[in-house]
Scaffold this active site. Structure first.
Site, PDB file in Angstrom:
ATOM      1  N   LYS A  35     -12.729 -16.814 -20.442  1.00  8.32           N
ATOM      2  CA  LYS A  35     -11.892 -17.745 -19.692  1.00  8.32           C
ATOM      3  C   LYS A  35     -10.965 -16.965 -18.758  1.00  8.32           C
ATOM      4  O   LYS A  35     -10.833 -15.744 -18.862  1.00  8.32           O
ATOM      5  CB  LYS A  35     -11.068 -18.608 -20.648  1.00  8.32           C
ATOM      6  CG  LYS A  35     -10.109 -17.820 -21.531  1.00  8.32           C
ATOM      7  CD  LYS A  35      -9.339 -18.724 -22.470  1.00  8.32           C
ATOM      8  CE  LYS A  35      -8.395 -17.913 -23.363  1.00  8.32           C
ATOM      9  NZ  LYS A  35      -7.574 -18.758 -24.234  1.00  8.32           N
ATOM     10  N   TYR A 249      15.652  -3.420  -3.768  1.00  9.28           N
ATOM     11  CA  TYR A 249      16.552  -4.559  -3.702  1.00  9.28           C
ATOM     12  C   TYR A 249      17.606  -4.499  -4.818  1.00  9.28           C
ATOM     13  O   TYR A 249      17.305  -4.142  -5.953  1.00  9.28           O
ATOM     14  CB  TYR A 249      15.766  -5.864  -3.865  1.00  9.28           C
ATOM     15  CG  TYR A 249      14.921  -6.238  -2.671  1.00  9.28           C
ATOM     16  CD1 TYR A 249      15.507  -6.563  -1.447  1.00  9.28           C
ATOM     17  CD2 TYR A 249      13.537  -6.289  -2.772  1.00  9.28           C
ATOM     18  CE1 TYR A 249      14.722  -6.917  -0.366  1.00  9.28           C
ATOM     19  CE2 TYR A 249      12.751  -6.645  -1.692  1.00  9.28           C
ATOM     20  CZ  TYR A 249      13.355  -6.961  -0.486  1.00  9.28           C
ATOM     21  OH  TYR A 249      12.575  -7.314   0.594  1.00  9.28           O
TER      22      TYR A 249
END
Length: 353
Positions: A35, A249
């Protein structure tokens, strides 16, 4: 040279992992969970490789995943759909000969109400309290399905990562008792961790998932699990920074000494976890290079001081693979291997080896 991050998918390793896990439960058929695009590794190439190696039972989450897999492995395989089938999914299931997993009495009642009902499985809830028919409702389920019994019965272990967790034994006995009257159905309980616990969890079919791809709990002694992928990203720039300078950042990392930094083309826009900021690590030629500053959308900066001349534009730093194991990287990011590999997006080039 491509400036994209890349995931080299080691199909031989995935097949070897499937065989190694299967050897732990020799009296059971070894299936494969593919999956979520085979946990980010590519369901079609992984499914084909496993089918060619002898795998005949596959597990997916959605009918569309099953249909794609059916087209690649052909008519012989059994493909079970964990989330069941309703509405338009019924058409997909019927046309591609999938086996939906029924997770509740209403869903079972709906499935059995159709004249064209095909083979199906039933999920029994033995303690997860997520999907499945509860123990007190199993007699009703058996009565409802007498004329068209399920072909497959399964349940899911709550904490198989901890081999001696008391819930494992409790669920084992519960599943055995609840499934016993369903004599014609194949039984399945063990995921990767269940296979690692012991043969008694194997029943008819096992469902290894994350272990196929190099993750999951620590395997038993003597069982080698190999990386399913090597995730790498190219270095774009290399520079020297001075004490007192910051990176990224928010200026969350301040350097105390002169350091050499490399900025690589990998970020959370590619699916690499932002939570790896200031905690994750890369490798250059086997030399650990810690992530410094925030992981941004497209870029991550690593401290390559110890790597010396290996750090140069165009070189690829490894983030998952033989030098940086999947679960080790995930732990550094406060996550698990499942999230790290399934989240890798389309910007990461897959190369099949």
């Amino acid at each position: 040279m491509s400036l994209h991050p890349r995931a080299r998918i080691h199909l031989d390793n995935i097949v070897a992992n499937w065989r190694a896990i299967g050897a732990l439960t020799p009296d059971s058929e070894t299936g494969a969970v593919v999956k979520a695009n085979a946990y980010g590794h590519g369901a079609v190439p992984v499914g084909k490789a496993l089918f060619e190696a002898g795998c005949r039972t596959f597990f997916v989450a959605y009918a569309e995943e099953g249909a794609e897999l059916r087209a690649s492995v052909g008519p012989e395989a059994v493909i079970l759909v964990f989330n069941g089938a309703a509405g338009n999914d019924r058409t997909i299931v019927r046309e591609t000969r999938l086996t939906p997993v029924i997770n509740s009495l209403p869903a079972l009642r709906d499935w059995l109400s159709y004249d064209d009902t095909t083979s199906y499985a039933v999920h029994l809830d033995t303690g997860m309290n997520r999907l499945g028919i509860r123990a007190e409702n199993v007699p009703e389920m058996i009565d409802m399905s007498r004329t068209h019994p399920p072909a497959h019965i399964m349940s899911h272990l709550v904490d198989s990562d901890v081999a001696d967790h008391p819930l494992n034994t409790r669920q084992l006995y519960s599943f055995r008792d609840l499934a016993e009257p369903l004599t014609t159905a194949r039984k399945s309980l063990a995921n990767t961790g269940g296979c690692f616990i012991g043969q008694m969890y194997g029943f008819d079919v096992t469902r290894p998932g994350i272990g196929l791809y190099g993750g999951g709990p620590t395997p038993p002694a003597g069982t080698a699990i190999r990386p399913g992928m090597t995730l790498e990203a190219p270095i774009l720039t290399v520079q020297t920074v001075q004490p007192g300078e910051t990176v990224g950042y928010g200026a969350e990392w301040t350097f105390q000494t002169v350091r050499t930094l490399a900025t690589v083309a990998l970020g959370y826009g590619d699916g690499f976890l932002r939570s790896a900021s200031n905690h994750g690590v890369a490798s250059l030629g086997g030399t650990p290079c810690p992530i410094v500053g925030r992981v941004s959308m497209d870029l991550t900066t690593i401290d390559v001081t110890a790597a010396g001349g290996l750090a140069k534009p165009g070189a690829f730093a490894q983030f998952i693979g033989p030098e940086i194991l999947l679960e080790d990287q995930a732990k550094r990011a406060g996550s698990v291997g499942y999230e790290l590999v399934t989240g890798l997006g389309h910007r990461v080039t897959r190369i099949y080896e």
